[in-house]
Design an enzyme around this catalytic site. Structure first.
Site, short mmCIF file in Angstrom:
data_model
loop_
_atom_site.label_atom_id
_atom_site.label_comp_id
_atom_site.label_asym_id
_atom_site.label_seq_id
_atom_site.Cartn_x
_atom_site.Cartn_y
_atom_site.Cartn_z
N HIS A 152 0.82 -1.20 0.00
CA HIS A 152 0.00 0.00 0.00
C HIS A 152 0.86 1.25 0.00
O HIS A 152 2.05 1.20 0.32
CB HIS A 152 -0.92 0.03 1.23
N LYS A 156 -0.87 4.82 4.60
CA LYS A 156 -1.83 3.88 5.23
C LYS A 156 -1.41 3.64 6.68
O LYS A 156 -0.25 3.35 6.95
CB LYS A 156 -1.85 2.55 4.46
P1 NAD Z 1 -7.23 10.05 4.47
O1 NAD Z 1 -6.31 10.24 5.62
O2 NAD Z 1 -6.88 10.63 3.15
O3 NAD Z 1 -8.69 10.58 4.85
C1 NAD Z 1 -9.29 10.38 6.09
C2 NAD Z 1 -10.07 11.65 6.41
O4 NAD Z 1 -10.84 11.39 7.57
C3 NAD Z 1 -9.16 12.86 6.72
O5 NAD Z 1 -9.54 13.96 5.89
C4 NAD Z 1 -9.41 13.12 8.19
O6 NAD Z 1 -9.35 14.52 8.52
C5 NAD Z 1 -10.82 12.57 8.36
N1 NAD Z 1 -11.18 12.19 9.73
C6 NAD Z 1 -10.45 11.55 10.66
N2 NAD Z 1 -11.15 11.39 11.80
C7 NAD Z 1 -12.38 11.91 11.55
C8 NAD Z 1 -13.57 12.05 12.34
N3 NAD Z 1 -13.64 11.61 13.59
N4 NAD Z 1 -14.64 12.64 11.76
C9 NAD Z 1 -14.58 13.10 10.50
N5 NAD Z 1 -13.49 13.02 9.71
C10 NAD Z 1 -12.39 12.43 10.24
O7 NAD Z 1 -7.43 8.46 4.34
P2 NAD Z 1 -7.99 7.64 3.09
O8 NAD Z 1 -6.87 7.21 2.22
O9 NAD Z 1 -9.14 8.36 2.49
O10 NAD Z 1 -8.51 6.31 3.82
C11 NAD Z 1 -9.50 6.37 4.83
C12 NAD Z 1 -9.80 4.95 5.32
O11 NAD Z 1 -10.38 4.19 4.26
C13 NAD Z 1 -8.56 4.16 5.76
O12 NAD Z 1 -8.89 3.37 6.87
C14 NAD Z 1 -8.26 3.27 4.56
O13 NAD Z 1 -7.57 2.09 4.91
C15 NAD Z 1 -9.67 2.97 4.10
N6 NAD Z 1 -9.83 2.55 2.72
C16 NAD Z 1 -10.74 1.57 2.49
C17 NAD Z 1 -11.00 1.17 1.20
C18 NAD Z 1 -12.07 0.12 0.98
O14 NAD Z 1 -12.29 -0.28 -0.17
N7 NAD Z 1 -12.76 -0.31 2.04
C19 NAD Z 1 -10.33 1.75 0.13
C20 NAD Z 1 -9.38 2.75 0.39
C21 NAD Z 1 -9.15 3.15 1.69
#
Ligand code: NAD
Length: 263
Positions: A152, A156
């Site tokens: 990844h 991550k």
């Molecule tokens: P990122 O860090 O770019 O975005 C996360 C966002 O959440 C940030 O903008 C942060 O400010 C916000 N945040 C954190 N705590 C919060 C809260 N309590 N309330 C509101 N907003 C809050 O991360 P990302 O790359 O977008 O990934 C997010 C999650 O999704 C990770 O856990 C990642 O592993 C997961 N993910 C899952 C899939 C899937 O298919 N299920 C795909 C990609 C990423």
């Protein structure tokens, strides 16, 4: 009636792309977003273009917009607070955030049961990744040994990936006995990865990667490699849209997109 949807983590890498995808769906109405970073964000193009002021206050947003569904792509430390607030207020959840434990899964199951509403929790919304998990489950019936390599991007926060853990779980179900024949103590060799169920998982984090999973099976004289690559976050979006539609029909928690796709 459109499905009124809000996104937690809307200003993040996934949140922005999910918002844009939902803005183009005629049966879904994006009514708001929450993020710790308060921002004005514009999503979609042409007639689907919409501008949101992202808020930090989830309960206030829910009271104002009356959503049917909350989509969460935040952080392992934040996701459960959001899910509790939503389910306890009758709002269905689609959870993409990874790094949840078995205790968290049990709590979501129980919150859905108590409030008689649905939730979809999936570590990977890419259709190809769901197929990889299923192919690995089938191959596991025939191969005595296997290891998983997950790769990844360097931002991550959790390891191993939720997809690798779910794949290992599928493999354990189809072949539940421990099968590694290793002569030396694994504790002395951290480079051999983390043991999960009946397999070992190796996690790679590098800039330039998105999300990649490889399951390598071995038996005397042959190996089988199953690999999936998410080359961009676009790969996750159709699965999220399916989950938003399907969660409206559920009165319980579902873990994995495979259940909705009947794969
Ligand atoms: P990122 O860090 O770019 O975005 C996360 C966002 O959440 C940030 O903008 C942060 O400010 C916000 N945040 C954190 N705590 C919060 C809260 N309590 N309330 C509101 N907003 C809050 O991360 P990302 O790359 O977008 O990934 C997010 C999650 O999704 C990770 O856990 C990642 O592993 C997961 N993910 C899952 C899939 C899937 O298919 N299920 C795909 C990609 C990423």
């Amino acid at each position: 009636m459109k499905i009124r949807t809000i996104i937690t983590g809307m200003a993040g890498r996934m949140g922005r792309q999910v918002a844009s995808a939902l803005a183009h769906e005629s049966d879904i109405q994006l009514v708001g977003g929450v993020d710790l970073k308060m921002q004005n964000i514009t999503f979609g193009t042409g007639e689907a273009e919409c501008r949101f002021k992202v808020t930090t206050d989830l309960p206030a947003l829910m009271a104002k917009t009356h959503p049917n569904v909350l989509v969460d792509f935040t952080h392992p430390a934040s996701v459960m607070d959001n899910v509790r607030i939503a389910l306890e207020n009758g709002v269905r959840c689609v959870v993409g955030t990874t790094g949840l434990s078995a205790v968290h899964f049990d709590e979501i199951r129980s919150l859905c049961q108590t409030n008689k509403i649905g939730a979809v929790v999936a570590p990977n919304f890419a259709i190809g990744a769901v197929l990889l998990m299923k192919f690995a489950e089938i191959a596991s019936r025939h191969f005595a040994s296997a290891e998983i390599i997950e790769m990844h991007h360097d931002k991550k926060v959790d390891a191993p990936s939720g997809t690798a853990l779910k794949t290992a779980e599928f493999m354990r179900h189809s072949h539940p006995t421990a099968r590694e024949e290793i002569a030396v103590s694994l504790e002395s060799q951290p480079a051999r990865g983390e043991e999960v169920g009946v397999t070992r998982i190796h996690s790679v984090r590098l800039p330039g990667l998105v999300a990649h999973h490889e399951v390598i099976f071995g038996r005397p004289g042959e190996t089988l490699t199953i690999r999936h690559d998410s080359l961009s976050r676009e790969s996750f979006l159709p699965g999220v849209v399916i989950a938003v539609r399907e969660v409206m029909k559920l009165d319980h928690a579902v873990f994995g997109l495979d259940v909705l796709l009947d794969i």
